[in-house]
Design a protein around this motif. Structure first.
Motif, PDB file in Angstrom:
ATOM      1  N   GLU A 153      -6.779   9.311   4.134  1.00  0.00           N
ATOM      2  CA  GLU A 153      -6.866  10.638   3.157  1.00  0.00           C
ATOM      3  C   GLU A 153      -5.898  11.557   3.792  1.00  0.00           C
ATOM      4  N   ASN A 206       5.671  12.836   5.387  1.00  0.00           N
ATOM      5  CA  ASN A 206       6.183  13.059   6.712  1.00  0.00           C
ATOM      6  C   ASN A 206       5.666  11.962   7.907  1.00  0.00           C
ATOM      7  N   ASP A 253      -4.316   8.977  -0.758  1.00  0.00           N
ATOM      8  CA  ASP A 253      -4.421   9.800  -2.051  1.00  0.00           C
ATOM      9  C   ASP A 253      -3.633   9.347  -3.233  1.00  0.00           C
ATOM     10  N   GLU A 254      -4.039   9.379  -4.390  1.00  0.00           N
ATOM     11  CA  GLU A 254      -3.199   9.016  -5.617  1.00  0.00           C
ATOM     12  C   GLU A 254      -1.896   9.206  -5.719  1.00  0.00           C
ATOM     13  N   GLU A 255      -1.599  10.482  -5.032  1.00  0.00           N
ATOM     14  CA  GLU A 255      -0.208  10.993  -5.052  1.00  0.00           C
ATOM     15  C   GLU A 255       0.482   9.857  -4.309  1.00  0.00           C
ATOM     16  N   ASN A 271      -9.944  -2.161   0.467  1.00  0.00           N
ATOM     17  CA  ASN A 271     -11.519  -2.496   0.448  1.00  0.00           C
ATOM     18  C   ASN A 271     -12.116  -1.855  -0.828  1.00  0.00           C
ATOM     19  N   GLY A 272     -11.721  -1.389  -1.625  1.00  0.00           N
ATOM     20  CA  GLY A 272     -12.269  -0.867  -2.826  1.00  0.00           C
ATOM     21  C   GLY A 272     -13.040   0.406  -2.702  1.00  0.00           C
ATOM     22  N   THR A 273     -12.640   1.203  -1.785  1.00  0.00           N
ATOM     23  CA  THR A 273     -13.516   2.642  -1.659  1.00  0.00           C
ATOM     24  C   THR A 273     -13.061   3.369  -2.653  1.00  0.00           C
ATOM     25  N   ARG A 274     -11.842   3.049  -3.636  1.00  0.00           N
ATOM     26  CA  ARG A 274     -11.358   3.875  -4.551  1.00  0.00           C
ATOM     27  C   ARG A 274     -10.629   2.865  -5.576  1.00  0.00           C
ATOM     28  N   GLU A 275     -10.756   3.015  -6.646  1.00  0.00           N
ATOM     29  CA  GLU A 275     -10.287   2.091  -7.723  1.00  0.00           C
ATOM     30  C   GLU A 275      -8.739   2.567  -7.587  1.00  0.00           C
TER      31      GLU A 275
END
Lengths: 292, 392
Positions: free
Chosen positions: A69, A74, A137-139, A174-178
């Protein structure tokens, strides 16, 4: 194609990894279609290992990007070497040299390549392992999408760097977030499940050849039984191998000989206090009896 | 393997079959675009297509994009290749459409589907109208509806506008949160990158420093909604609120529970109202029954918590706390959730009632574990949620 698959299977096996036909097909496809491969599955089923094996099989160097995260450009793509730039400026001042233009200051000499840039700018094609992409992150995921589709990276001060070689890209999650649909679409997909008894036995025998076939069978049977229990953290293959190594050190010949040693080494398999509490010695003894 | 086939360009029939399969898979909700279709042709050109197993594994890697895809691919593959004809009529008969039609029939039987029932044009109108009200701030109609108890809403129109407000409120909370963060911005660490950049004009001396601060992120919200009978007056409002939250907060997720837990996050994200209604009708069978909070939370902990909860998570439980389970068990589950998340909020619609004292055994036992125990009986109390979220 079957010939290519067989050849690849052989090399993968030689490298010490037991892969089924489906995984081999996926690996073969990704090199054929030049698309990244997204590997999903529970922790410890050998996702990261696939990247390493792939580097071995194709005889390429492995570049690994561990996601977390807050991972930013950079640390993932490039950074300017500020200290060196400052030194160069001071040096020019003191020695009254001419000719350090801004273009020179922002040239490749002062560029530190991070994994993503490294992987596309090498002369030799590489294997790029993007580990645990779900933690980024999604970004960053969106940025990655751009890199993976065009294989080029823009650096404002320098311009666009086009890939001199296209890497083989493996992403693990690991699938902690979609993950976003866009990224999923960009990738080939493979789901690695916990191995069944036969496959796990082959893995153990491949990784720990010194272990007797008898003990290996018992170990695998025990772990398979353990996975059926109600646990918070289900042990993966990595844990099985750890445990095998531990038992090997203890010179065990059979689990049944010394059930207490099994209880004592359970820390290799169970990683939370709750799980250890939930598995009292009697239960373990029972499992040992059933496994042997 | 027949060496001839690998070199051969796939013949027309095969191309047609593969295209048909792509279309078929798309009808089964697989994510198959043009790229995938083209790649499947390339795949077919390089493998022995008479070998079904290779074709299956190749297409599987190509077309699947999630675990659920992975698990149902084989069925779809079998369904297609067994019927060796061009598919016009199979789409309706296999999987995809049939349950949906059943859902339609089902939902028309349910009386309670006023929920997502608004035809789109009307919805826009209602939205526009309430927009006006909100932006004026002091408009009397909004004022009254903001403080009106949820259980006192009588007519359908009132209910509907309340639902719209709940959804919009969720979005507004996020906007406020973001703005607050921008105002707060102050340096914490020196940022080498931009300091070096600005110091170039001083010949390399870092005359003015640039700072960097860790980006503060919006929290990840996880909603657990009680949809049992005792909550039936409120539950649809909260579902709409959940829909707003899901739309506004990226990492948000939502679950509904009564005697068991249902994951509604994906369903609620469905943009089309009609399909949303169908899907909700499908999963809402058996709602309005009793409550087993502890069992539901246990299911949540077992199947979802590991993947969903993290250090940024805020878990919001919306329930009146009437439960038939044991308080000890509930506490155990709450403790697990608490350990995995940053904050645990319990919203209780009954708390707005002046005569109400949190007296149920479950709530009494759970109180020490809950970070914020707040009322949720009207929109005003819901917007107070923003205060709780801002400090995190």
């Amino acid at each position: 194609m079957q010939a290519a698959l067989d050849k690849m299977g052989q090399r993968v096996t030689d490298a010490g990894y037991i892969a089924d036909q489906a995984l081999l097909t996926s690996l073969w496809l990704m090199s054929e279609l030049n698309r990244p491969l997204l590997l999903e599955g529970n922790a410890g089923v050998g996702k990261t290992e696939v990247g390493k094996i792939l580097a071995d099989v194709f005889d390429r160097s492995l570049i690994r990007l561990q996601c977390y995260e807050g991972l930013d450009v950079n640390t993932a793509v490039y950074e300017w070497n500020y200290q060196r730039q400052l030194l160069a400026i001071r040096r020019q001042e003191i020695l009254h040299e001419d000719g350090l233009s801004e273009a020179q200051l922002f040239s490749e000499t002062y560029l530190m390549k991070r994994p993503l840039l490294q992987s596309i700018s090498g002369v030799q094609p590489t294997v790029l392992l993007i580990d645990e992409i779900d933690r980024a992150d999604e970004e960053f995921e969106a940025y990655l999408l751009e890199v993976l589709s065009d294989f080029q990276i823009s650096i404002p001060e320098l311009g666009t760097i086009k890939a001199s070689s296209i890497p083989l890209v493996i992403l693990t999650s690991n699938g902690t977030r979609e993950l976003s649909d866009a990224l999923r679409r960009r990738c080939l997909y493979h789901y690695i499940d916990y191995p069944d008894y036969d496959k796990e036995l082959r893995i153990v025998l491949a990784r720990a050849p010194d272990i007797g076939a008898n003990l290996a069978a018992q170990i695998v049977a025990f772990v398979q039984k353990l996975r059926e229990q109600d646990l918070r953290k289900v042990p993966g293959v990595a844990e099985t191998l750890d445990w095998t190594a531990a038992l090997l050190r203890l010179d065990m010949k059979s689990l049944g000989d010394n059930p207490d040693a099994v209880v004592a080494t359970l820390g290799c398999l169970l990683k939370t206090r709750e799980d250890i509490d939930a598995m009292p010695a009697e239960v373990i003894h029972d499992l040992v009896a059933r496994a042997s | 393997m027949n060496p001839g086939t690998t070199e051969l360009q796939p013949d027309r029939q095969l191309i047609a079959q593969l295209t048909g399969f792509s279309r078929f898979a798309r009808a089964q909700n697989f994510n198959v675009g043009i790229q995938e279709s083209v790649d499947s042709q390339r795949l077919a050109a390089s493998i022995d297509v008479t070998n079904r197993r290779q074709l299956r594994m190749g297409l599987k890697a190509l077309i699947c994009s999630s675990v659920s895809d992975w698990e149902r691919f084989d069925r779809v593959f079998d369904a297609y290749w067994k019927l060796d004809q061009p598919r016009q009529n199979t789409q309706a008969s296999i999987g995809g459409k049939a349950p949906r039609q059943a859902a339609l029939a089902d939902s028309s039987q349910h009386g309670d589907d006023a929920l997502f029932d608004v035809p789109d044009a009307n919805a826009l109108d209602a939205k526009g109208a309430s927009d006006g009200n909100l932006s004026q701030g002091g408009a009397s109609k909004t004022e009254s509806i903001n403080t009106r108890n949820f259980d006192q809403l009588s007519n359908a129109a009132e209910l509907r506008s309340m639902e719209d407000l709940a959804e919009r409120l969720a979005r507004r909370i996020r906007q406020r949160l973001l703005r607050r963060q921008r105002i707060d911005r102050r340096g914490e660490r020196v940022d080498m990158r931009s300091t070096a950049r600005t110091s170039l004009r001083y010949g390399g001396l870092p005359m003015s420093l640039s700072f960097r601060q860790r980006r503060r992120q919006t929290p990840k919200l996880v909603l657990l909604l009680d949809v049992s009978r005792s909550m039936s007056v409120y539950s649809y409002l909260f579902l709409r609120f959940a829909r707003g939250i899901l739309g506004a907060f990226k990492g948000a997720d939502a679950f509904a529970f009564h005697t068991r837990l249902v994951h509604i996050g994906e369903t609620m994200r469905e943009p089309g109202r009609r399909r949303l209604r169908e899907k909700m009708a499908l999963i809402s069978a058996g709602w309005d029954g009793g409550t087993r909070i502890d069992k539901s939370l246990e299911a949540f902990n077992r199947h979802y918590a590991r993947n969903i909860l993290g250090s940024r998570s805020i878990v919001i439980i919306v329930s009146d706390g009437y439960d038939t389970g044991e308080p000890e068990e509930l506490c155990k589950q709450l403790q697990r959730i608490k350990r995995r998340s940053r904050r645990l909020i319990w919203l209780n619609p009954l708390l707005g009632n002046e005569n109400y004292r949190p007296g149920t055994r479950c709530i009494m036992a759970a109180l020490p574990l809950i970070d914020i125990f707040a009322p949720a009986h009207n929109l005003e109390s819901l917007s107070a949620l923003e205060q709780h979220l801002a400090g995190i």
